[in-house]
Design a protein around this motif. Sequence first.
Motif, PDB file in Angstrom:
ATOM      1  N   MET A   1       0.837  -1.194   0.000  1.00  0.00           N
ATOM      2  CA  MET A   1       0.000   0.000   0.000  1.00  0.00           C
ATOM      3  C   MET A   1       0.876   1.249   0.000  1.00  0.00           C
ATOM      4  N   THR A   2       0.333   2.327  -0.517  1.00  0.00           N
ATOM      5  CA  THR A   2       1.125   3.541  -0.625  1.00  0.00           C
ATOM      6  C   THR A   2       1.257   4.217   0.728  1.00  0.00           C
ATOM      7  N   GLU A   3       2.183   5.182   0.718  1.00  0.00           N
ATOM      8  CA  GLU A   3       2.426   5.922   1.953  1.00  0.00           C
ATOM      9  C   GLU A   3       1.160   6.664   2.395  1.00  0.00           C
ATOM     10  N   SER A   4       0.476   7.277   1.384  1.00  0.00           N
ATOM     11  CA  SER A   4      -0.712   8.058   1.744  1.00  0.00           C
ATOM     12  C   SER A   4      -1.823   7.171   2.287  1.00  0.00           C
ATOM     13  N   THR A   5      -1.885   5.940   1.800  1.00  0.00           N
ATOM     14  CA  THR A   5      -2.890   5.014   2.312  1.00  0.00           C
ATOM     15  C   THR A   5      -2.619   4.714   3.776  1.00  0.00           C
ATOM     16  N   GLN A   6      -1.308   4.527   4.030  1.00  0.00           N
ATOM     17  CA  GLN A   6      -0.961   4.232   5.417  1.00  0.00           C
ATOM     18  C   GLN A   6      -1.322   5.416   6.320  1.00  0.00           C
ATOM     19  N   THR A   7      -1.216   6.642   5.748  1.00  0.00           N
ATOM     20  CA  THR A   7      -1.529   7.836   6.537  1.00  0.00           C
ATOM     21  C   THR A   7      -3.035   7.946   6.760  1.00  0.00           C
ATOM     22  N   THR A   8      -3.813   7.785   5.641  1.00  0.00           N
ATOM     23  CA  THR A   8      -5.265   7.979   5.764  1.00  0.00           C
ATOM     24  C   THR A   8      -5.970   6.731   6.271  1.00  0.00           C
ATOM     25  N   PRO A  13      -7.581   6.301  -4.791  1.00  0.00           N
ATOM     26  CA  PRO A  13      -8.299   6.002  -6.033  1.00  0.00           C
ATOM     27  C   PRO A  13      -7.466   5.192  -7.043  1.00  0.00           C
ATOM     28  N   ASP A  14      -6.180   5.546  -7.188  1.00  0.00           N
ATOM     29  CA  ASP A  14      -5.335   4.815  -8.148  1.00  0.00           C
ATOM     30  C   ASP A  14      -5.218   3.338  -7.772  1.00  0.00           C
ATOM     31  N   GLU A  15      -5.151   3.089  -6.461  1.00  0.00           N
ATOM     32  CA  GLU A  15      -5.040   1.695  -5.997  1.00  0.00           C
ATOM     33  C   GLU A  15      -6.331   0.934  -6.294  1.00  0.00           C
ATOM     34  N   ILE A  16      -7.451   1.604  -6.056  1.00  0.00           N
ATOM     35  CA  ILE A  16      -8.748   0.958  -6.319  1.00  0.00           C
ATOM     36  C   ILE A  16      -8.872   0.647  -7.811  1.00  0.00           C
ATOM     37  N   ASN A  17      -8.499   1.620  -8.643  1.00  0.00           N
ATOM     38  CA  ASN A  17      -8.579   1.397 -10.095  1.00  0.00           C
ATOM     39  C   ASN A  17      -7.669   0.248 -10.528  1.00  0.00           C
ATOM     40  N   ALA A  18      -6.431   0.287 -10.038  1.00  0.00           N
ATOM     41  CA  ALA A  18      -5.481  -0.766 -10.427  1.00  0.00           C
ATOM     42  C   ALA A  18      -5.971  -2.132  -9.949  1.00  0.00           C
ATOM     43  N   PHE A  19      -6.634  -2.146  -8.801  1.00  0.00           N
ATOM     44  CA  PHE A  19      -7.150  -3.407  -8.257  1.00  0.00           C
ATOM     45  C   PHE A  19      -8.286  -3.944  -9.138  1.00  0.00           C
ATOM     46  N   VAL A  20      -9.257  -3.069  -9.474  1.00  0.00           N
ATOM     47  CA  VAL A  20     -10.398  -3.564 -10.275  1.00  0.00           C
ATOM     48  C   VAL A  20      -9.974  -3.854 -11.724  1.00  0.00           C
ATOM     49  N   ASP A  21      -8.895  -3.203 -12.167  1.00  0.00           N
ATOM     50  CA  ASP A  21      -8.415  -3.452 -13.543  1.00  0.00           C
ATOM     51  C   ASP A  21      -7.427  -4.617 -13.605  1.00  0.00           C
ATOM     52  N   GLY A  22      -7.159  -5.229 -12.469  1.00  0.00           N
ATOM     53  CA  GLY A  22      -6.246  -6.371 -12.446  1.00  0.00           C
ATOM     54  C   GLY A  22      -4.815  -5.989 -12.770  1.00  0.00           C
ATOM     55  N   GLU A  23      -4.428  -4.778 -12.382  1.00  0.00           N
ATOM     56  CA  GLU A  23      -3.094  -4.289 -12.722  1.00  0.00           C
ATOM     57  C   GLU A  23      -2.101  -4.409 -11.568  1.00  0.00           C
ATOM     58  N   LEU A  24      -2.568  -4.855 -10.407  1.00  0.00           N
ATOM     59  CA  LEU A  24      -1.643  -4.955  -9.271  1.00  0.00           C
ATOM     60  C   LEU A  24      -0.880  -6.272  -9.327  1.00  0.00           C
ATOM     61  N   VAL A  26       0.757  -9.668  -7.659  1.00  0.00           N
ATOM     62  CA  VAL A  26       0.090 -10.612  -6.746  1.00  0.00           C
ATOM     63  C   VAL A  26       0.211 -10.150  -5.296  1.00  0.00           C
ATOM     64  N   PRO A  27       1.426  -9.792  -4.820  1.00  0.00           N
ATOM     65  CA  PRO A  27       1.506  -9.325  -3.419  1.00  0.00           C
ATOM     66  C   PRO A  27       0.687  -8.057  -3.195  1.00  0.00           C
ATOM     67  N   GLY A  28       0.687  -7.156  -4.192  1.00  0.00           N
ATOM     68  CA  GLY A  28      -0.079  -5.901  -4.075  1.00  0.00           C
ATOM     69  C   GLY A  28      -1.564  -6.185  -3.947  1.00  0.00           C
ATOM     70  N   ALA A  29      -2.067  -7.099  -4.767  1.00  0.00           N
ATOM     71  CA  ALA A  29      -3.494  -7.446  -4.734  1.00  0.00           C
ATOM     72  C   ALA A  29      -3.845  -8.111  -3.410  1.00  0.00           C
ATOM     73  N   GLU A  30      -2.929  -8.921  -2.885  1.00  0.00           N
ATOM     74  CA  GLU A  30      -3.192  -9.602  -1.605  1.00  0.00           C
ATOM     75  C   GLU A  30      -3.286  -8.594  -0.473  1.00  0.00           C
ATOM     76  N   THR A  31      -2.417  -7.577  -0.510  1.00  0.00           N
ATOM     77  CA  THR A  31      -2.426  -6.537   0.530  1.00  0.00           C
ATOM     78  C   THR A  31      -3.744  -5.772   0.495  1.00  0.00           C
ATOM     79  N   VAL A  32      -4.184  -5.420  -0.730  1.00  0.00           N
ATOM     80  CA  VAL A  32      -5.452  -4.697  -0.869  1.00  0.00           C
ATOM     81  C   VAL A  32      -6.602  -5.564  -0.374  1.00  0.00           C
ATOM     82  N   GLN A  33      -6.577  -6.828  -0.757  1.00  0.00           N
ATOM     83  CA  GLN A  33      -7.631  -7.757  -0.344  1.00  0.00           C
ATOM     84  C   GLN A  33      -7.725  -7.841   1.172  1.00  0.00           C
TER      85      GLN A  33
END
Lengths: 275, 183
Positions: A1-8, A13-24, A26-33
């Motif tokens: 997750m990004t630094e700003s995510t850790q802060t907030t 939004p970019d993370e959500i988009n990348a997640f729904v577009d399947g662009e993350l 495997v470890p990135g998608a697991e963290t979001v999940q």
Amino acid sequence: MTESTQTTGHLQPDEINAFVDGELSVPGAETVQQHLNDCHACALRVLAASQLKTAVARAGQRFVSSPETLALLAAQLRQPAPAPSGLNPPPPLAPQHSARIVPTRRASAAFIAAGAAIAAALLIAVSLFTWSQFHQANTLAAELLDQHLAMLSGGAVPQVVSTDRHTVKPWFQGRLPFSFNLPDADALPPDTTLRGADLVFLERQPAALLIFTIHKHEVSVFVTQNAGEFRIAPRAARSGFAIRSATAAELRLTAVSDVNPADLDALVNSLVRVQ
Amino acid sequence: MPSPDPSASPRSGASFELLALPLLPALLSHACWLCQNHSEAEDLVQETISKSLRAFDSFEPGTNFKAWVFRVLRNTFLTSRTGIAASRTVFLEDHPDLLETTSDSTTPEDHLIRLDNQAAVHSALDQLQPALREVLLLCDVEELRYKEIAAILDVPIGTVMSRISRARRALQQLLQSQFRESL
């Protein structure tokens, strides 16, 4: 997750988009999940983003092409690419003089049989060729008439509606692989008016459709390149409509109408003169 | 030395046809979105096919043909009259000071309700800025990867991400304003 995510504490939004577009990754998608399992607000945002994506995918497919358009384009795909100069077929061989053969009696019977077979094959070939020419001309006449009737139906509004030849002719620039001339209004036969034009396809080749009126009769004039495969009789009739065809400067002009054939001839001649 | 048989070559017209034929509906659909006119779209796809066939030698086997031919389509569009007018759009990511701050007061539940209305989605998509709509269509309709979209649009991948983000936010805002009007 990004630094700003850790802060907030929420997904960006970019993370959500990348997640729904399947662009993350495997470890990135697991963290979001993992985050989504614990964060109801982000789970709802991801759900909304997924549904928006699905709605756009559905709405984006609203332009459906007709089978005719797809068939035309598919035919264009099948046209062979221009062959490199080294691959051109050899020119036809010139007739060669062969040594004269004097047949023996036995051999002459064989030659007669072979000659008869060749003559029969030639006859079949000529018949097939004639039938093919007739069939092709018939099909083309039907296609011309169909296009003319479609224009008469009023369902298809011509792309250019103008009586001005300086408006109609330039419209075809970049749309046709050839150019043609149009006569001045004064040079047209009496009571003949240019109404507009459209781009159509005849035998899978682009053609300019010029729409005229003679008295109160509609006339379609198709301008095509005078290719060898475009065969139609100079004078023909089909279902009560007259068809007139003439060539001029590598162009073929074919007119279809229910007007008096003499008036149709006059229009075709006026168009031929300016090419 | 005998000349190579063109039909045996992996770059032959036959292999081009095999690759391009299934993409015709997608090319036409995307061309319609770009041109906003059926007739122009058909002309655009015809020209794209013609250019692609001529440039087929430059296609790298093993890469995504769909992305390659969509790039040809877009470049052909950009040189058309409609395309030249459309390309005058100023991309806000090039002007960060013009970027609006996120002031999305809707809740995710609001979006879920509005997405049921297909007509509203169609209308919102129509109103979307062409450059944003284009990136969204390549991503959501054509299902291309960000990397491929970046190659088609000839922009860095970060720009693709920011455009997708802006496009979805703008779409949500359009849907929200439609919802308010309907109340």
